[in-house]
Motif scaffolding. Sequence first.
Motif, mmCIF file in Angstrom:
data_model
loop_
_atom_site.group_PDB
_atom_site.id
_atom_site.type_symbol
_atom_site.label_atom_id
_atom_site.label_comp_id
_atom_site.label_asym_id
_atom_site.label_seq_id
_atom_site.Cartn_x
_atom_site.Cartn_y
_atom_site.Cartn_z
ATOM 1 N N ILE A 50 -6.389 4.270 -15.326
ATOM 2 C CA ILE A 50 -6.615 5.178 -14.202
ATOM 3 C C ILE A 50 -5.491 5.085 -13.169
ATOM 4 C CG2 ILE A 50 -9.116 5.037 -14.499
ATOM 5 C CD1 ILE A 50 -9.166 3.249 -11.976
ATOM 6 N N PRO A 51 -5.372 6.104 -12.328
ATOM 7 C CA PRO A 51 -4.391 6.051 -11.231
ATOM 8 C C PRO A 51 -4.671 4.856 -10.324
ATOM 9 C CG PRO A 51 -5.328 8.259 -11.464
ATOM 10 C CD PRO A 51 -6.137 7.367 -12.332
ATOM 11 N N VAL A 52 -3.609 4.184 -9.884
ATOM 12 C CA VAL A 52 -3.822 2.979 -9.077
ATOM 13 C C VAL A 52 -4.518 3.298 -7.752
ATOM 14 C CG1 VAL A 52 -1.943 1.682 -10.127
ATOM 15 C CG2 VAL A 52 -1.485 3.096 -8.113
ATOM 16 N N VAL A 53 -4.330 4.520 -7.244
ATOM 17 C CA VAL A 53 -5.013 4.857 -5.999
ATOM 18 C C VAL A 53 -6.526 4.801 -6.185
ATOM 19 C CG1 VAL A 53 -5.113 7.365 -6.345
ATOM 20 C CG2 VAL A 53 -4.946 6.449 -4.032
ATOM 21 N N GLU A 54 -7.003 5.129 -7.391
ATOM 22 C CA GLU A 54 -8.437 5.055 -7.669
ATOM 23 C C GLU A 54 -8.889 3.624 -7.893
ATOM 24 O OE1 GLU A 54 -10.478 7.406 -7.230
ATOM 25 O OE2 GLU A 54 -8.962 8.945 -6.887
ATOM 26 N N PHE A 55 -7.990 2.772 -8.354
ATOM 27 C CA PHE A 55 -8.310 1.341 -8.448
ATOM 28 C C PHE A 55 -8.633 0.808 -7.056
ATOM 29 C CE2 PHE A 55 -7.244 -3.112 -8.216
ATOM 30 C CZ PHE A 55 -7.802 -3.645 -9.373
ATOM 31 N N ALA A 102 -0.137 12.172 -5.970
ATOM 32 C CA ALA A 102 -0.462 12.978 -4.794
ATOM 33 C C ALA A 102 -0.422 12.112 -3.538
ATOM 34 C CB ALA A 102 -1.833 13.626 -4.961
ATOM 35 N N ALA A 103 -1.010 10.918 -3.636
ATOM 36 C CA ALA A 103 -0.974 9.996 -2.495
ATOM 37 C C ALA A 103 0.452 9.530 -2.224
ATOM 38 C CB ALA A 103 -1.890 8.805 -2.755
ATOM 39 N N LEU A 104 1.236 9.300 -3.288
ATOM 40 C CA LEU A 104 2.630 8.900 -3.120
ATOM 41 C C LEU A 104 3.422 9.991 -2.397
ATOM 42 C CD1 LEU A 104 4.970 6.950 -3.678
ATOM 43 C CD2 LEU A 104 5.252 8.056 -5.915
ATOM 44 N N THR A 105 3.157 11.237 -2.740
ATOM 45 C CA THR A 105 3.809 12.351 -2.062
ATOM 46 C C THR A 105 3.531 12.303 -0.567
ATOM 47 O OG1 THR A 105 3.600 13.751 -4.028
ATOM 48 C CG2 THR A 105 3.980 14.873 -1.932
ATOM 49 N N LYS A 106 2.277 12.083 -0.207
ATOM 50 C CA LYS A 106 1.900 12.032 1.206
ATOM 51 C C LYS A 106 2.555 10.843 1.909
ATOM 52 C CE LYS A 106 -2.492 14.355 0.305
ATOM 53 N NZ LYS A 106 -3.966 14.271 0.331
ATOM 54 N N VAL A 107 2.623 9.717 1.216
ATOM 55 C CA VAL A 107 3.271 8.540 1.795
ATOM 56 C C VAL A 107 4.745 8.811 2.069
ATOM 57 C CG1 VAL A 107 4.093 6.209 1.230
ATOM 58 C CG2 VAL A 107 1.689 6.794 0.895
ATOM 59 N N LEU A 108 5.431 9.379 1.084
ATOM 60 C CA LEU A 108 6.868 9.585 1.224
ATOM 61 C C LEU A 108 7.212 10.691 2.220
ATOM 62 C CD1 LEU A 108 7.929 9.259 -2.522
ATOM 63 C CD2 LEU A 108 8.307 7.594 -0.704
ATOM 64 N N TYR A 260 2.394 -0.324 -1.885
ATOM 65 C CA TYR A 260 1.794 1.004 -2.010
ATOM 66 C C TYR A 260 0.410 1.018 -1.350
ATOM 67 C CZ TYR A 260 -0.338 5.074 -4.323
ATOM 68 O OH TYR A 260 -1.004 6.252 -4.583
ATOM 69 N N HIS A 261 -0.352 -0.044 -1.564
ATOM 70 C CA HIS A 261 -1.681 -0.119 -0.959
ATOM 71 C C HIS A 261 -1.592 -0.167 0.566
ATOM 72 C CE1 HIS A 261 -5.456 -2.520 0.147
ATOM 73 N NE2 HIS A 261 -5.822 -1.268 -0.053
ATOM 74 N N GLN A 262 -0.653 -0.947 1.091
ATOM 75 C CA GLN A 262 -0.489 -1.020 2.548
ATOM 76 C C GLN A 262 -0.218 0.364 3.143
ATOM 77 O OE1 GLN A 262 2.752 -3.756 2.929
ATOM 78 N NE2 GLN A 262 1.482 -5.588 2.716
ATOM 79 N N LEU A 263 0.650 1.113 2.493
ATOM 80 C CA LEU A 263 1.055 2.412 3.028
ATOM 81 C C LEU A 263 -0.032 3.470 2.868
ATOM 82 C CD1 LEU A 263 4.716 2.245 1.764
ATOM 83 C CD2 LEU A 263 4.012 2.324 4.156
ATOM 84 N N THR A 264 -0.732 3.464 1.741
ATOM 85 C CA THR A 264 -1.815 4.429 1.569
ATOM 86 C C THR A 264 -2.989 4.100 2.477
ATOM 87 O OG1 THR A 264 -2.616 3.167 -0.356
ATOM 88 C CG2 THR A 264 -1.215 5.085 -0.793
ATOM 89 N N ALA A 265 -3.243 2.811 2.683
ATOM 90 C CA ALA A 265 -4.315 2.422 3.596
ATOM 91 C C ALA A 265 -3.980 2.829 5.026
ATOM 92 C CB ALA A 265 -4.562 0.915 3.511
#
Length: 288
Positions: A50-55, A102-108, A260-265
């Motif tokens: 699964i996508p890591v964002v869902e993990f 999709a989350a990576l796009t928003k982060v960048l 990645y988790h720090q930035l998405t959080a």
Amino acid sequence: MLRVGAVNYLNTKPLIEGLTEFAPTVRLSLDLPSRLADQMAAGELDVGLIPVVEFFRAKNYSMVPGCSISSRGPVLSVTLFSRVPWDEIRSVSLDEGSRTSAALTKVLLTSPVSREPTASEPDAERARRWLAANRVDYHPLPITADPNDASTDAVLLIGDRAMKACLPGFEFSYDLGAEWFDRTGLPMVFAVWAVRPGVDLGEAEHAFVKAKRFGLSRAGVIAEREAKLLGLDPGYVRRYFDTIIRYDLGEPELTGLKRYHQLTAALGLTPEGVDLVRYHRPHSEQSR
């Protein structure tokens, strides 16, 4: 039977080559990454690539050690096509099959990502300030939609569709694996084998790593077979397996995952306080 779901994309093939032979108890199904995440959440799968964002969103999954879909630079299969330069993007259509990308796009696009986080200014504070000055609107792009018809400034495509896309009406294209690596110096992990809590992998515990090694040893065979199905050049696909996509999950990848988790959080895309827990047999000591 162990219900296992994997992404039905080219980059997955080396991870699942021979998996059901190494673990006859595995019942393997293939689907889009977003749908696999939903099936895991609904208890319809025991293990999912699964996508890591869902993990991170699930909070209580563990991960099979040693396996991932990741990159250390260009990834080729995650591309942001744009009509305008990066700094002028204000609207994006996001591939419906994508969640991590999709989350990576928003982060960048909306976070001041850098190699060295500023200790005096936490990620969340920096993200809020950046968002206020750089607003971007996001819209879904259905799997069946023609990305050439999108009215947004940019379009995110992932997987096989990204590898085959040209989009001549979009002047710019950005490889998000390269964008992430250039800014952080870290690998970008897109997917992991996630295990629901309480699931006992039994004899399949080591089959995932065995299948990965077997698949990589047959990269040429897989490339020739899959290239015909996708209408791609076999040599191109072979080099994609050998030099672009990485399938390990070692310390560099784990460090990239944590960043990645720090930035998405910080953007509110994932919950805070989620640990990267490696799979362990039920009733045995956890491994982190």
